[in-house]
Design an enzyme around this catalytic site. Sequence first.
Site, mmCIF file in Angstrom:
data_model
loop_
_atom_site.group_PDB
_atom_site.id
_atom_site.type_symbol
_atom_site.label_atom_id
_atom_site.label_comp_id
_atom_site.label_asym_id
_atom_site.label_seq_id
_atom_site.Cartn_x
_atom_site.Cartn_y
_atom_site.Cartn_z
ATOM 1 N N GLY A 1 2.872 -1.080 4.412
ATOM 2 C CA GLY A 1 2.962 0.372 4.021
ATOM 3 C C GLY A 1 4.364 0.768 3.859
ATOM 4 O O GLY A 1 4.724 0.504 2.744
ATOM 5 N N GLY A 2 5.018 1.522 4.626
ATOM 6 C CA GLY A 2 6.385 1.768 4.887
ATOM 7 C C GLY A 2 7.230 0.928 4.126
ATOM 8 O O GLY A 2 8.137 1.370 3.127
ATOM 9 N N GLY B 1 2.538 2.363 11.200
ATOM 10 C CA GLY B 1 3.531 3.559 11.263
ATOM 11 C C GLY B 1 4.090 4.168 12.440
ATOM 12 O O GLY B 1 4.755 5.187 12.574
ATOM 13 N N HIS C 1 -9.447 1.000 4.997
ATOM 14 C CA HIS C 1 -8.096 1.266 5.636
ATOM 15 C C HIS C 1 -8.435 2.035 7.023
ATOM 16 O O HIS C 1 -9.367 3.262 6.987
ATOM 17 C CB HIS C 1 -7.156 1.837 4.653
ATOM 18 C CG HIS C 1 -5.927 1.732 5.358
ATOM 19 N ND1 HIS C 1 -5.244 2.812 6.191
ATOM 20 C CD2 HIS C 1 -4.637 0.944 5.279
ATOM 21 C CE1 HIS C 1 -3.968 2.328 6.496
ATOM 22 N NE2 HIS C 1 -3.522 1.368 5.797
ATOM 23 N N SER D 1 2.622 -2.554 10.736
ATOM 24 C CA SER D 1 4.192 -2.444 10.635
ATOM 25 C C SER D 1 4.895 -3.632 10.210
ATOM 26 O O SER D 1 5.849 -4.275 10.968
ATOM 27 C CB SER D 1 4.617 -1.758 11.757
ATOM 28 O OG SER D 1 4.278 -0.417 12.018
ATOM 29 N N ASN E 1 0.874 -1.070 0.138
ATOM 30 C CA ASN E 1 -0.098 -0.028 -0.026
ATOM 31 C C ASN E 1 0.975 1.204 0.042
ATOM 32 O O ASN E 1 1.398 1.536 0.823
ATOM 33 C CB ASN E 1 -0.796 -0.053 1.148
ATOM 34 C CG ASN E 1 -1.672 1.306 1.396
ATOM 35 O OD1 ASN E 1 -2.081 1.965 0.444
ATOM 36 N ND2 ASN E 1 -2.588 1.617 2.649
ATOM 37 N N TRP E 2 1.004 1.908 -1.296
ATOM 38 C CA TRP E 2 1.677 3.009 -1.263
ATOM 39 C C TRP E 2 1.240 4.270 -0.780
ATOM 40 O O TRP E 2 2.032 5.107 -0.492
ATOM 41 C CB TRP E 2 2.391 3.178 -2.832
ATOM 42 C CG TRP E 2 3.432 2.101 -3.362
ATOM 43 C CD1 TRP E 2 3.957 1.305 -2.622
ATOM 44 C CD2 TRP E 2 3.921 2.136 -4.643
ATOM 45 N NE1 TRP E 2 4.815 0.449 -3.425
ATOM 46 C CE2 TRP E 2 4.911 0.945 -4.611
ATOM 47 C CE3 TRP E 2 3.641 2.730 -5.982
ATOM 48 C CZ2 TRP E 2 5.425 0.536 -5.723
ATOM 49 C CZ3 TRP E 2 4.212 2.123 -6.932
ATOM 50 C CH2 TRP E 2 5.097 1.415 -7.060
ATOM 51 N N LYS E 3 0.284 4.309 -0.325
ATOM 52 C CA LYS E 3 -0.558 5.729 0.061
ATOM 53 C C LYS E 3 -0.179 6.524 -0.801
ATOM 54 O O LYS E 3 -0.380 6.484 -2.088
ATOM 55 C CB LYS E 3 -0.099 5.605 1.697
ATOM 56 C CG LYS E 3 -0.367 4.514 2.725
ATOM 57 C CD LYS E 3 0.023 4.818 3.815
ATOM 58 C CE LYS E 3 -0.209 3.445 4.586
ATOM 59 N NZ LYS E 3 -0.202 3.609 6.072
ATOM 60 N N GLU F 1 -5.548 -4.799 10.637
ATOM 61 C CA GLU F 1 -4.559 -3.742 11.099
ATOM 62 C C GLU F 1 -4.749 -3.235 12.332
ATOM 63 O O GLU F 1 -5.426 -2.236 12.382
ATOM 64 C CB GLU F 1 -4.450 -2.775 10.020
ATOM 65 C CG GLU F 1 -5.721 -2.374 9.480
ATOM 66 C CD GLU F 1 -5.765 -1.208 8.426
ATOM 67 O OE1 GLU F 1 -4.647 -0.810 7.995
ATOM 68 O OE2 GLU F 1 -6.874 -0.269 8.432
ATOM 69 N N GLU G 1 -6.863 4.559 7.893
ATOM 70 C CA GLU G 1 -6.741 6.124 7.747
ATOM 71 C C GLU G 1 -7.972 6.510 6.796
ATOM 72 O O GLU G 1 -8.319 7.759 7.187
ATOM 73 C CB GLU G 1 -5.620 6.108 6.751
ATOM 74 C CG GLU G 1 -4.134 5.983 7.483
ATOM 75 C CD GLU G 1 -2.841 5.658 6.686
ATOM 76 O OE1 GLU G 1 -2.866 5.834 5.326
ATOM 77 O OE2 GLU G 1 -1.966 5.267 7.069
#
Length: 245
Positions: free
Chosen positions: A229-230, A169, A91, A208, A8-10, A163, A93
Amino acid sequence: MKKLMVGNWKMNKNIKDVAEFFQTFNEKFTHKTDAWIASQSIHFPLVEELKTPSMKAGLQNCSEHIEGAYTGEVSPRALKDMNGHFVILGHSERRQYFGETSRSLNAKVRTALQEGLVVIYCVGETLAEREANQTLSLIEDQIHQGLNDQSQANAENLIIAYEPVWAIGTGKTASPAQAQEVHAHIRQVLKTKFPSFGDKTRILYGGSVKPDNVKELLAQKDIDGGLVGGASLKAKDFLALCGDI
C-alpha cells in the site's frame, strides 16, 4: 519464478503524481522482480500509457457483472478490453467498509477469471481474531468460500494475498515467522483444494511491507512477493521493494 510486487495505490494520486512516479520508476527499474500497479479506475488509462512494457496494470475492484444497469461499477470485461491484466478482490478495506464477504466475492472471482483477468484474492484476520487463535481456520474458510467452484482458476491466473488486517497502515508487521506460518497453511489449503496447481500458486504478503522489512519477508519459503500500500506510492520506495535501490 521471480518475486512479485503489486502496488495498491488505493484512492491516491492525481495526474501529475502518476506521471512523476513513472518518470522516476521507469528510469531505474531493472526487472529483478515482477512489478504490477493497481490504480484508481479513473487513472488506469494513464498508468497503462506510462508504465514500462513489462509492468502489468490492473484495478482494486470490479463488478461481478459483465455489463448492465449497475451505476458506478467497473466491468471486468471493460477492464480486459483496455488491456487490464489483473484485479484485486476482497481487500480488507472492501470487506470492512463495503460489506463484502467471501461468499459474495465468489461471484466476482468467477466473472473476473472468465473474462481473462488475473485475480489477486485477499484473505486475512483482524487483531481480535488473531488473539482468539482463529487465524488459520478463518483464512481457510475465506479461501473455500471465495474460491469454491472456480473451474477457470489455475496457477497463472489466481494469486492469494495474505493481509493481516491488524498490520495494514498501522506500522505493525507480522514477524517473518508469523507470516510464514500463515503462508505455509495457505499453501497446504491450496494444494488440497487445487491439487493440479496449488503448490505453484503465488502467495503475497500484504501487511505494511516496507523497504526495511521486505528482504526478511521475501526470504521465507512460502512468501512469493508483496501486496504493497503506502510504500508503493513513492517511486523510490517501490523501487527499493523491487530490489533496484
